[in-house]
Design a protein around this motif. Structure first.
Motif, PDB file in Angstrom:
ATOM      1  N   MET A   1       0.773  -1.139   0.103  1.00  0.00           N
ATOM      2  CA  MET A   1      -0.004  -0.058  -0.195  1.00  0.00           C
ATOM      3  C   MET A   1       0.929   1.129  -0.052  1.00  0.00           C
ATOM      4  SD  MET A   1      -2.536   1.685   3.063  1.00  0.00           S
ATOM      5  CE  MET A   1      -0.765   2.080   3.770  1.00  0.00           C
ATOM      6  N   ILE A   2       0.387   2.276  -0.629  1.00  0.00           N
ATOM      7  CA  ILE A   2       1.187   3.563  -0.889  1.00  0.00           C
ATOM      8  C   ILE A   2      -0.135   4.722  -0.522  1.00  0.00           C
ATOM      9  CG2 ILE A   2       2.262   5.342  -2.069  1.00  0.00           C
ATOM     10  CD1 ILE A   2       3.300   2.942  -3.892  1.00  0.00           C
ATOM     11  N   ARG A   3       0.340   5.394   0.639  1.00  0.00           N
ATOM     12  CA  ARG A   3      -0.788   6.283   1.080  1.00  0.00           C
ATOM     13  C   ARG A   3      -0.355   7.658   0.830  1.00  0.00           C
ATOM     14  NH1 ARG A   3      -2.454   4.015   5.409  1.00  0.00           N
ATOM     15  NH2 ARG A   3      -1.612   5.661   6.883  1.00  0.00           N
ATOM     16  N   PHE A   4      -0.962   8.582   0.098  1.00  0.00           N
ATOM     17  CA  PHE A   4      -0.474   9.893   0.129  1.00  0.00           C
ATOM     18  C   PHE A   4      -1.443  10.661   1.161  1.00  0.00           C
ATOM     19  CE2 PHE A   4       1.271   8.665  -3.584  1.00  0.00           C
ATOM     20  CZ  PHE A   4       2.101   9.785  -4.219  1.00  0.00           C
ATOM     21  N   GLU A   5      -0.700  11.540   2.146  1.00  0.00           N
ATOM     22  CA  GLU A   5      -1.678  12.413   3.320  1.00  0.00           C
ATOM     23  C   GLU A   5      -1.168  13.673   3.108  1.00  0.00           C
ATOM     24  OE1 GLU A   5      -0.271  10.437   7.043  1.00  0.00           O
ATOM     25  OE2 GLU A   5      -1.875   8.720   6.571  1.00  0.00           O
ATOM     26  N   ASN A   6      -2.134  14.424   2.505  1.00  0.00           N
ATOM     27  CA  ASN A   6      -2.017  15.860   2.446  1.00  0.00           C
ATOM     28  C   ASN A   6      -0.825  16.253   1.646  1.00  0.00           C
ATOM     29  OD1 ASN A   6      -4.446  16.770   3.756  1.00  0.00           O
ATOM     30  ND2 ASN A   6      -3.391  16.082   5.695  1.00  0.00           N
ATOM     31  N   VAL A   7      -0.558  15.732   0.485  1.00  0.00           N
ATOM     32  CA  VAL A   7       0.606  15.951  -0.009  1.00  0.00           C
ATOM     33  C   VAL A   7       0.449  17.246  -0.877  1.00  0.00           C
ATOM     34  CG1 VAL A   7       2.290  15.124  -1.780  1.00  0.00           C
ATOM     35  CG2 VAL A   7       1.507  13.702   0.018  1.00  0.00           C
ATOM     36  N   THR A   8       1.468  17.944  -0.652  1.00  0.00           N
ATOM     37  CA  THR A   8       1.739  19.252  -1.653  1.00  0.00           C
ATOM     38  C   THR A   8       2.829  19.189  -2.362  1.00  0.00           C
ATOM     39  OG1 THR A   8      -0.016  20.427  -0.505  1.00  0.00           O
ATOM     40  CG2 THR A   8       1.724  21.639  -1.792  1.00  0.00           C
ATOM     41  N   LYS A   9       3.010  19.360  -3.734  1.00  0.00           N
ATOM     42  CA  LYS A   9       4.217  19.490  -4.560  1.00  0.00           C
ATOM     43  C   LYS A   9       4.017  20.769  -5.217  1.00  0.00           C
ATOM     44  CE  LYS A   9       8.262  18.590  -6.093  1.00  0.00           C
ATOM     45  NZ  LYS A   9       9.630  18.507  -5.210  1.00  0.00           N
ATOM     46  N   VAL A  10       5.015  21.844  -5.188  1.00  0.00           N
ATOM     47  CA  VAL A  10       5.030  23.003  -5.795  1.00  0.00           C
ATOM     48  C   VAL A  10       6.440  23.399  -6.272  1.00  0.00           C
ATOM     49  CG1 VAL A  10       4.746  25.485  -5.744  1.00  0.00           C
ATOM     50  CG2 VAL A  10       3.199  23.858  -4.330  1.00  0.00           C
ATOM     51  N   TYR A  11       6.459  23.434  -7.829  1.00  0.00           N
ATOM     52  CA  TYR A  11       7.871  24.040  -8.174  1.00  0.00           C
ATOM     53  C   TYR A  11       7.816  25.537  -8.279  1.00  0.00           C
ATOM     54  CZ  TYR A  11       8.818  19.197  -9.592  1.00  0.00           C
ATOM     55  OH  TYR A  11       9.252  18.036  -9.703  1.00  0.00           O
ATOM     56  N   PHE A  26      -4.829  10.195  -0.788  1.00  0.00           N
ATOM     57  CA  PHE A  26      -5.624   9.085  -1.601  1.00  0.00           C
ATOM     58  C   PHE A  26      -4.446   7.769  -1.182  1.00  0.00           C
ATOM     59  CE2 PHE A  26      -2.650  11.149  -4.300  1.00  0.00           C
ATOM     60  CZ  PHE A  26      -1.902  10.029  -4.910  1.00  0.00           C
ATOM     61  N   THR A  27      -5.216   6.831  -1.286  1.00  0.00           N
ATOM     62  CA  THR A  27      -4.580   5.278  -1.117  1.00  0.00           C
ATOM     63  C   THR A  27      -4.487   4.568  -2.127  1.00  0.00           C
ATOM     64  OG1 THR A  27      -5.058   5.388   1.375  1.00  0.00           O
ATOM     65  CG2 THR A  27      -4.434   3.487   0.441  1.00  0.00           C
ATOM     66  N   MET A  28      -3.321   4.128  -2.426  1.00  0.00           N
ATOM     67  CA  MET A  28      -3.149   3.139  -3.629  1.00  0.00           C
ATOM     68  C   MET A  28      -2.788   1.595  -2.881  1.00  0.00           C
ATOM     69  SD  MET A  28      -0.414   5.260  -5.796  1.00  0.00           S
ATOM     70  CE  MET A  28      -0.655   4.807  -7.574  1.00  0.00           C
TER      71      MET A  28
END
Length: 217
Positions: A1-11, A26-28
């Motif tokens: 399982m891979i879980r994203f928790e409130n992930v923000t990515k900004v360039y 979200f969860t994979m």
């Protein structure tokens, strides 16, 4: 399982700000293979690198409960001044694998002969591709990350790649991004569409492809 928790990515470049993910959660799930879709620049490759751990996050965290690969064929983790042998042994130890088994596999698979004992910066593009793919196959993972599938070597070597790769993926999940919809249908059951900083999971890859095609019109 891979879980994203409130992930923000900004360039931030040259005064411009581009948001790849904005507080995404979200969860994979394990046992499911995912295809990642999005228009050019949406952040598909960035997302693959974040899951691999080779790309940092602006905020949030990614939780992995399974053994996740580096992107298939990725060479960024190898030291160019070290020999192929030294790189193979180092990576094997990092992942807790038997260095001799990993080295023997790569040496046989990559077919680069004595070049295994010279710095990889001296390798031709073909040798590098075979070494990189061999390293990706030498260590078993629960989840393989793929940023486009590219052919390696001649027809005979491609057949060897497919034979080994089919064995690996029989017992592993796949998370991949590709511009080839047929490839996504072949390898994925569910889809993730990236758009405007959001990531939406679709339980049917065909639904994800339909949404992507509408976005790409």
């Amino acid at each position: 399982m891979i879980r994203f928790e409130n992930v923000t990515k900004v360039y931030k470049t040259s005064g411009h700000r581009r948001t790849v993910l904005d507080r995404a959660s979200f969860t994979m799930r394990s046992g499911v293979s995912y295809g990642i879709l999005g228009i050019n620049g949406a952040g598909k490759s960035t997302m693959i690198r974040m899951m691999a751990g080779s790309e940092g996050l602006t905020k949030g965290r990614i939780i992995r409960t399974s053994r996740v690969s580096w992107p298939l064929g990725f060479a960024g983790g190898f030291h160019p001044m070290m020999t192929g042998k030294e790189n193979a042994i180092f990576v094997a130890r990092v992942y807790g694998e038997d260095p001799r088994k990993v080295l023997d596999f790569v040496s046989d698979f990559a077919e680069i002969g004595d070049y295994i004992n010279v710095p990889i910066r001296t390798y031709s593009s073909g040798m590098s591709s075979r070494f990189n793919f061999g390293m990706s196959m030498a260590i078993p993972f629960d989840t393989y990350l793929i940023d486009e599938i590219t052919s390696v070597g001649d027809a005979r070597f491609q057949a060897r790649c497919e034979e080994v790769w089919s064995k690996r993926r029989a017992n592993a999940d796949i998370i991949m991004c590709s511009h080839n919809m047929d490839v996504l249908r072949q390898y994925s059951t569910e889809g993730i569409v990236l758009a405007n900083g959001r990531a939406v999971i679709y339980s049917d890859i065909n639904d994800a492809i339909e949404v992507y095609q509408r976005l790409n019109q």
